[in-house]
Write a protein that holds these residues in place. Structure first.
Motif, PDB file in Angstrom:
ATOM      1  N   ALA A 248       0.847  -1.183   0.000  1.00 56.13           N
ATOM      2  CA  ALA A 248       0.000   0.000   0.000  1.00 56.13           C
ATOM      3  C   ALA A 248       0.889   1.242   0.000  1.00 56.13           C
ATOM      4  O   ALA A 248       1.762   1.391   0.850  1.00 56.13           O
ATOM      5  CB  ALA A 248      -0.906   0.004   1.222  1.00 56.13           C
ATOM      6  N   VAL A 249       0.686   2.110  -0.984  1.00 56.32           N
ATOM      7  CA  VAL A 249       1.453   3.351  -1.094  1.00 56.32           C
ATOM      8  C   VAL A 249       0.484   4.501  -1.366  1.00 56.32           C
ATOM      9  O   VAL A 249      -0.639   4.287  -1.811  1.00 56.32           O
ATOM     10  CB  VAL A 249       2.523   3.276  -2.213  1.00 56.32           C
ATOM     11  N   ALA A 250       0.962   5.707  -1.143  1.00 57.30           N
ATOM     12  CA  ALA A 250       0.115   6.884  -1.307  1.00 57.30           C
ATOM     13  C   ALA A 250      -0.105   7.255  -2.771  1.00 57.30           C
ATOM     14  O   ALA A 250      -0.912   8.129  -3.074  1.00 57.30           O
ATOM     15  CB  ALA A 250       0.734   8.065  -0.568  1.00 57.30           C
ATOM     16  N   ALA A 251       0.565   6.589  -3.671  1.00 59.37           N
ATOM     17  CA  ALA A 251       0.440   6.905  -5.104  1.00 59.37           C
ATOM     18  C   ALA A 251      -0.929   6.473  -5.631  1.00 59.37           C
ATOM     19  O   ALA A 251      -1.608   5.653  -5.009  1.00 59.37           O
ATOM     20  CB  ALA A 251       1.548   6.186  -5.873  1.00 59.37           C
ATOM     21  N   PRO A 252      -1.333   7.024  -6.790  1.00 56.08           N
ATOM     22  CA  PRO A 252      -2.594   6.578  -7.395  1.00 56.08           C
ATOM     23  C   PRO A 252      -2.547   5.093  -7.689  1.00 56.08           C
ATOM     24  O   PRO A 252      -1.475   4.561  -7.938  1.00 56.08           O
ATOM     25  CB  PRO A 252      -2.672   7.385  -8.690  1.00 56.08           C
ATOM     26  N   PRO A 253      -3.645   4.394  -7.672  1.00 59.39           N
ATOM     27  CA  PRO A 253      -5.019   4.865  -7.479  1.00 59.39           C
ATOM     28  C   PRO A 253      -5.446   4.944  -6.021  1.00 59.39           C
ATOM     29  O   PRO A 253      -6.469   5.540  -5.707  1.00 59.39           O
ATOM     30  CB  PRO A 253      -5.845   3.807  -8.208  1.00 59.39           C
ATOM     31  N   LEU A 254      -4.703   4.365  -5.083  1.00 59.06           N
ATOM     32  CA  LEU A 254      -5.139   4.286  -3.686  1.00 59.06           C
ATOM     33  C   LEU A 254      -5.120   5.649  -2.995  1.00 59.06           C
ATOM     34  O   LEU A 254      -6.071   6.004  -2.293  1.00 59.06           O
ATOM     35  CB  LEU A 254      -4.272   3.290  -2.918  1.00 59.06           C
ATOM     36  N   GLY A 255      -4.071   6.418  -3.167  1.00 54.36           N
ATOM     37  CA  GLY A 255      -3.936   7.705  -2.489  1.00 54.36           C
ATOM     38  C   GLY A 255      -5.112   8.639  -2.718  1.00 54.36           C
ATOM     39  O   GLY A 255      -5.720   9.127  -1.758  1.00 54.36           O
ATOM     40  N   PRO A 256      -5.480   8.913  -3.984  1.00 51.91           N
ATOM     41  CA  PRO A 256      -6.631   9.799  -4.221  1.00 51.91           C
ATOM     42  C   PRO A 256      -7.951   9.256  -3.664  1.00 51.91           C
ATOM     43  O   PRO A 256      -8.775  10.016  -3.178  1.00 51.91           O
ATOM     44  CB  PRO A 256      -6.691   9.897  -5.748  1.00 51.91           C
ATOM     45  N   GLN A 257      -8.141   7.924  -3.703  1.00 54.12           N
ATOM     46  CA  GLN A 257      -9.374   7.337  -3.165  1.00 54.12           C
ATOM     47  C   GLN A 257      -9.482   7.593  -1.667  1.00 54.12           C
ATOM     48  O   GLN A 257     -10.556   7.913  -1.162  1.00 54.12           O
ATOM     49  CB  GLN A 257      -9.407   5.831  -3.432  1.00 54.12           C
ATOM     50  N   LEU A 258      -8.370   7.450  -0.969  1.00 54.87           N
ATOM     51  CA  LEU A 258      -8.373   7.694   0.477  1.00 54.87           C
ATOM     52  C   LEU A 258      -8.480   9.183   0.781  1.00 54.87           C
ATOM     53  O   LEU A 258      -9.170   9.590   1.717  1.00 54.87           O
ATOM     54  CB  LEU A 258      -7.102   7.116   1.108  1.00 54.87           C
ATOM     55  N   GLY A 259      -7.779  10.002  -0.002  1.00 57.56           N
ATOM     56  CA  GLY A 259      -7.792  11.447   0.211  1.00 57.56           C
ATOM     57  C   GLY A 259      -9.184  12.051   0.060  1.00 57.56           C
ATOM     58  O   GLY A 259      -9.568  12.956   0.809  1.00 57.56           O
ATOM     59  N   GLN A 260      -9.966  11.548  -0.902  1.00 57.33           N
ATOM     60  CA  GLN A 260     -11.327  12.048  -1.105  1.00 57.33           C
ATOM     61  C   GLN A 260     -12.205  11.813   0.120  1.00 57.33           C
ATOM     62  O   GLN A 260     -13.129  12.556   0.385  1.00 57.33           O
ATOM     63  CB  GLN A 260     -11.980  11.346  -2.299  1.00 57.33           C
TER      64      GLN A 260
END
Length: 194
Positions: free
Chosen positions: A31-43
């Motif tokens: 798990a890293v902050a890069a897309p696609p996971l980062g933006p999904q969590l940030g929203q």
């Protein structure tokens, strides 16, 4: 309606959580902050670094890179509840068969083979997931046999390792030929649209 009743109703209404759950597949320990996971969590207002650290810690006992379906519920105070499911059935079936990909033509060719023992062991793993809690072992095995058929994986009673090794070697040349055909079609399509 009196003020006291109105105030109590307002408190109840404020506690209702209208946010949707996040459904995503995250590779174990990756798990890293890069897309696609980062933006999904940030929203959803989740602390991305803390989530990644928490997820990677919870999945350290699983082989790195194994895809894990996850469900994340975000609470109003921006904390979250993380539920990690076992890997997808198709991933486990392909691992058991020793193949990287299924067939391009299910029903017309065989990509690999698994035994009934493999099906039973995978069913035992998949029954631990919350969505499958009400299924019986037989139901789960039937679902897995159907998934195997869709991937082009044949379910057999016994499997000779030497014979299966030869089958996989022959299959490798077929897969290489299919990849070559796909690449040629892709190049031809690019020439037409370019």
């Amino acid at each position: 309606m009196s003020k006291a009743v109105r105030r109590n109703v307002k408190k109840i209404v404020e506690k209702i959580n209208h946010s949707s759950k996040l459904r995503t597949d995250i590779p174990a320990q990756m798990a890293v902050a890069a897309p696609p996971l980062g933006p999904q969590l940030g929203q959803r207002g989740i602390n991305i670094a803390a989530f990644c650290k928490d997820f990677n810690e919870k999945t350290k006992h699983i082989k790195e890179g194994t895809p894990l379906p996850c469900r994340v519920w975000v609470k109003p105070d921006r904390t979250y509840e993380l539920v990690i499911h076992s890997p997808p059935a198709t991933f486990l079936l392909k691992q058991a068969a020793g193949i990287q990909r299924g067939t391009m033509y299910p029903g017309r060719e065989i990509a690999g083979k698994v035994t009934l023992k493999h099906i039973f062991e995978i069913a035992a793993i998949k029954l631990q997931d919350p969505p499958n809690a009400l299924l019986t072992m037989q139901d789960m095995c039937n679902l897995l046999i159907g998934s195997a058929r869709c991937c082009g994986i044949e379910v057999v009673k016994d499997l000779d390792p030497v014979e299966y090794g030869q089958f996989l070697e022959e299959r490798k040349s077929i897969v290489d030929q299919q990849k070559k055909e796909l690449e040629e079609k892709k190049q031809a399509k690019m020439l037409r649209t370019g």
